[in-house]
Every structure is written in C-alpha cells, then in structure tokens.
Design an enzyme around this catalytic site. Structure first.
Site, PDB file in Angstrom:
ATOM      1  N   CYS A  20     -15.576  -0.872  -4.014  1.00  0.00           N
ATOM      2  CA  CYS A  20     -16.805  -0.784  -3.214  1.00  0.00           C
ATOM      3  C   CYS A  20     -17.677   0.336  -3.775  1.00  0.00           C
ATOM      4  O   CYS A  20     -18.282   1.107  -3.037  1.00  0.00           O
ATOM      5  CB  CYS A  20     -16.508  -0.586  -1.733  1.00  0.00           C
ATOM      6  SG  CYS A  20     -15.470   0.834  -1.343  1.00  0.00           S
ATOM      7  N   ASP A  72       0.853  -1.180   0.000  1.00  0.00           N
ATOM      8  CA  ASP A  72       0.000   0.000   0.000  1.00  0.00           C
ATOM      9  C   ASP A  72       0.892   1.234   0.000  1.00  0.00           C
ATOM     10  O   ASP A  72       2.045   1.171   0.435  1.00  0.00           O
ATOM     11  CB  ASP A  72      -0.919   0.007   1.228  1.00  0.00           C
ATOM     12  CG  ASP A  72      -2.132   0.916   1.034  1.00  0.00           C
ATOM     13  OD1 ASP A  72      -3.166   0.432   0.542  1.00  0.00           O
ATOM     14  OD2 ASP A  72      -2.028   2.111   1.352  1.00  0.00           O
ATOM     15  N   ASP A 109      -7.882  -4.152  -5.010  1.00  0.00           N
ATOM     16  CA  ASP A 109      -9.075  -3.541  -4.414  1.00  0.00           C
ATOM     17  C   ASP A 109      -8.814  -2.042  -4.436  1.00  0.00           C
ATOM     18  O   ASP A 109      -8.347  -1.458  -3.468  1.00  0.00           O
ATOM     19  CB  ASP A 109      -9.260  -4.059  -2.990  1.00  0.00           C
ATOM     20  CG  ASP A 109     -10.486  -3.476  -2.309  1.00  0.00           C
ATOM     21  OD1 ASP A 109     -11.393  -3.009  -3.034  1.00  0.00           O
ATOM     22  OD2 ASP A 109     -10.537  -3.467  -1.068  1.00  0.00           O
TER      23      ASP A 109
END
Length: 400
Positions: A350, A252, A297
C-alpha cells in the site's frame, strides 16, 4: 455550526496523546470516544472529524500558531485555528482570543504557497516524493490529503451485490455499484452495527486493495498461502474466490492478528482457512515448493493510505524506508520458495514509492533467488488518477 467545550477538550486530549505519546490516531480517537458514554453520534462525529483534520494538517496549523503546542491553552488555540480555517465561527472564549478569520485567511494564503505547508508534510517526505514520482508527486500528495471514500467488498460466500444493497438500505445506508464485487458508500453511517455486516455479507476494503486477491488467479482446490495475512482482509477475499474449496493457509508473525482473522472468517462463513503464526524460519522451509499460489502483501511505509492514517506522516522517517525495503527484499527472497514450479506469486504494497514496489520486484528478478521467475503483470494505483488508495500489485510466475 455550534460546538462545545467538552468536544474541544476531547480533541485536545487525543491530539496530545498522538503527538506527545506516539499513540496511533485511529486507536486514540476510538479510546477518547469510548471514554464518555454520554456522547451522542453528532458529538462523536465532530470529535473524530476534527481530530483527524488537525492531524492531517498539523504542520500547517503549528506554523500558523507560531510553534508546536506546549500547554493546554496552546492545544485549544491550535484547534481554534483549524476550526476557523474550516469555516466555523469561534465563540468568545479566552483560548481563542486574537484569532479572527480575516487575519488567518491572509496567513493561510501565504503559507499555502509552500507545498510542504500546504500539504502539511515533512521536508524529507517532499524530497522523497519528488525524487520517486517526479511530476506526479504534487497531485499525488494533494489527493492523499482528501477524505478517503468508503468502499465495500461483497462476500460472495454469503451474498451478492444486490442483496447487500437491499440489506444496507434497511439501515438507511446507501451504496452504488463500483465494479464487480465492490460497492461505494454514498451516505455514511455506522456500517459495523448493521445486520449485513454482522452476518458477514460484506467487508470494508478499499477498491485498490481489492485488486490483490484476484491478481493471484486462484482456483478452487488449490493450496493458497497468504503469507503476510495480518488481520486477513485479503485472506477472506481469497477464500471467496476459492469458493471455500481447497486449502487456504494464512500466516503472519503476529499471532494476535491471526486471532482476529479467525473471528472474521467465522463471520464470513469461511471454512477452508487455517491460520499459522510464523514463529521460526522452519515454518517457511517446511512449505518449500508446496503452494500453488502465494500472496505477499508485504510490510511497507503505507504512503498510499495517508488519507486513512494521516499520523503516519509524523511517524515515518527516511530510515523507515531503508528498513522496510530490506524487510521486503528478505520476504520476497525467502517466502517465494514456497511456490511450486508453474505456481504464481503476487507481491503487493500500500505504498506509492517505486522503491518499495517495482524496484523490489526488479531486484528480486535479478537475484539468484529470482532466476526462475518471470513478471506476468504489474500495476500501480495512484489516488489522483484511480480515485482510491495508492497501491501496487504485481504477479510473478515460477517457471521451474
């Protein structure tokens, strides 16, 4: 249903920081709740519930109040409108003078004729939702204003669903099977204080989100990269699916999130995970063609999780979508290079918007970087249809 002035003051303080200072609702509510150790569980629940309720319907309530709050008395009046609309009887406090259920009921009925007021969303969001989802938009945005269910993912490295069910029952928490390793909480309490959580037997993870890791079709012994790991809920799921065998690399751009992941991994009994901050593009280049599986993601608008983060309605803008889409394209183009030939990649968000989801996958497949890829599977989750968060999961295969 009684409430007290101290509770109203706490809600007013939280709301001012959320709407005037740009604070995130979840963090601000947590701060306010910790500020007074004397508050009991009922006080805390009341403050959290009604702060979120007002954030969720802020546009509707400010419309009924005649404008956005400017003073302390304005914030208290806004809270009074919400409580009255929620079925409470208001005490005869100065701040609530002039508010009565009958008048408010008529005003509510009239306001709810307009979708932007009924669902309490900005005009631009209603236009984007209509353009992107068509006939599905009214039901989608209505469902995104419902309270989100609490879903658990059983950590197979430590337990099975039956054991988690038994352990939670000891703390008075009731759950029922949902699917595979998913349990839905039917009686809410503080899950994070339970022995089961402290021993890493489960994680709180929405059912839609739980679909991302299995879609990657990992196997024990593989090199798997979670390239947008964040605090690592999906990394932990991948580790369980890999049975702690092989190498799981969680990456990340925010190192502090990976620090949180390392703490969670220890609690979950994960031993095959390595964290690596993405500090330069060289980090990605060194892994070119190495990974059996890559999970992306990616950052998104989060429009699929408005039930959990209702303040996002007031923080997003059309420009946010433009910026996010460009970032998604860049990540897909660059990070996909880490996958070896015959390896697989999952692209997930999402969000509920095709522009962030299927259109990004199509854009990649039609680009130079995507010429050696094929789409194997793609699925969108909508709250009104599937019952859980809005989510998108697609799996791609690198052919050579």
């Amino acid at each position: 249903m009684k409430f007290y002035a101290a509770q109203i003051q706490a809600i007013a303080e939280a709301l001012q920081n959320i709407f005037r200072e740009g604070a995130y609702a979840d963090k601000e509510i947590a701060r306010v709740l910790k500020a007074d150790k004397r508050r009991g569980s009922q006080d805390r629940a009341f403050i959290a519930e009604h702060t979120y309720g007002i954030v969720r319907y802020y546009r509707l309530y400010t419309h009924l109040a005649g404008g956005e709050p400017q003073s302390k008395s304005d914030w208290w009046r806004l809270i009074g409108i919400h409580l009255l609309a929620s079925g409470y009887t208001l005490p005869e406090w100065r701040e609530f003078a002039g508010l009565d259920a009958e008048t408010l009921g008529a005003q509510l009925a009239e306001a709810r004729e307009q979708r932007v007021l009924r669902e309490s969303i900005p005009d631009w969001m209603d236009a984007v939702g209509t353009e992107q989802l068509g006939e599905a938009w009214p039901a989608t945005i209505a469902a995104l204003n419902d309270q989100a269910p609490v879903v658990l993912r059983v950590n197979r490295l430590q337990a099975d669903p039956d054991r988690v069910t038994r352990e939670l029952a000891k703390d008075g928490i009731k759950v029922k099977p949902l699917a595979e390793d998913a349990l839905i909480v039917t009686e809410r309490k503080n899950l994070f204080r339970t022995h089961a959580f402290r021993n890493g037997l489960f994680e709180v993870q929405d059912y839609s989100s739980q679909q991302a890791a299995p879609a990657l079709q990992v196997e024990p012994g593989q090199l798997v990269i979670d390239a947008c790991a964040g605090a690592g809920g999906k990394s932990l799921h991948l580790a369980a699916l890999m049975e702690n065998k092989g190498r799981l690399l969680s990456m990340d751009i925010h190192g502090w999130k990976l620090d949180e992941l390392k703490r969670r991994a220890r609690r979950n009994g994960v031993t095959n995970l390595e964290t690596r901050p993405i500090t330069t593009t060289k980090i990605i280049k060194r892994l070119t063609g190495k990974a059996d599986r890559v999970l992306l993601d990616v950052p998104c608008t989060g429009l699929g999780v408005l039930r959990r983060n209702p303040d996002a309605k007031w923080k997003l803008s059309p420009e946010t979508i433009d910026r996010v889409v460009a970032e998604q394209d860049g990540i897909l183009s660059s990070y996909s290079r880490m996958v070896r030939p015959e390896g697989k990649l999952v692209y997930a968000t999402c969000s509920i918007l095709p522009r962030e989801n299927s259109e990004r996958v199509d854009h990649f497949l039609n680009s130079e970087e995507g010429k050696d890829w094929v789409l194997e599977e793609s699925k969108s989750f909508l709250p009104q249809r599937d019952g859980y968060d809005g989510f998108f999961v697609s799996r791609l295969l690198r052919t050579r």
